[in-house]
Enzyme design. Sequence first.
Site: not given
Ligand SMILES: [Zn+2]
Length: 346
Positions: A42, A44, A47, A179, A204, A266
């Site tokens: 993900c 995240t 990061h 997403i 993309r 989002l």
């Molecule tokens: Zn996630």
Amino acid sequence: MGGMMRALVKHQSGFGAELKEVSIPSAGPGEVLVKVKAASICGTDVHIYSWDDWAAGRIKPPLVFGHEFCGEVVETGEGVTGFEKGDSVSAETHIVCGRCPQCRRGEAHVCTFTKIIGVDTRGCFSEYAVMPAGNLWKNDPTLPPEVATAMEPMGNAVHTVLSGPVAGRTVAVIGCGPIGIMAVAVAKASGASAVIAFDINEYRLDLAKKMGATHLVNSGEEDPVAVAKKLTGGWGVDVVLEMSGNPVAIRQGFSMVTMGGRISMLGLPLRAVELDIANDLVFKGVQVHGIVGRRMYETWQQTAGFLTSGQVDLKPMITHRFSLEEYQTAFEQMMSGKSGKVVLYP
Ligand SMILES: [Zn+2]
Ligand SMILES: [Zn+2]
């Protein structure tokens, strides 16, 4: 069960992670031990891997990270019912308190005391993972593991798309990361009359096309607002799904939405964003909706329905597969911007 396993550990502050031998955790009361079949990376996790300011402020190494997975139940802890050995499961990553006002009125996705699996608690980038039974979702056994790993992030897309009506409406998806392109597919499956995908990255945009976008706009080459107006007879789009977090793109979203339209947001900007609230929000009568997590567990039911019915096919967006040992290459691929979902096999 006992024994040792391989796990991807955020071992210290700074860039990177380390593959380590750690002991297999055991399922405590209310917990389930899962053998991880596949896990996906993900934003995240990127990061955490690259150790930006957010990660430095939130993550306490050492931590086994990762939160998107599909696995098989191998052991249930005391008091766990409803799960059996061999069940295919994924997990809602928000561990919620069940006691705060939000939880008690059925809005647990905005629980005041949310803890996140793989961020605040041990995650899934390992051969085995222990999860709270209350967070597990039983997958249809026919779903391939690499598809079921996407249940959680696709839930974000489903929650964003379905937070208002989409059937027969024009939909703009701004930002075509994983997403965003799942939102393209969900909007299409939900009967949107047009799904206009915006990004500055051709790779993309190509994925967005494969996922069902009816129009592609390279925002670096064309004026996205002008194109959106042109495609909607000058009126603007009915529904804007903001997935980029980019300040310029956010303002474009507010400009392209029709009078009385909906903007569901989002994407996470890195800092405060300036908006013309008088002209782009109040006088337009726009409905703005922040989307966090997935509704528990309505969104999970909807997501499972889209996948098992075949209304949404995620295969075009699963672009890379690696073994857990190849994690460095996998993260480099994610950071290159030339990937859809990157799946790891422990
Ligand atoms: Zn996630
Ligand atoms: Zn709560």
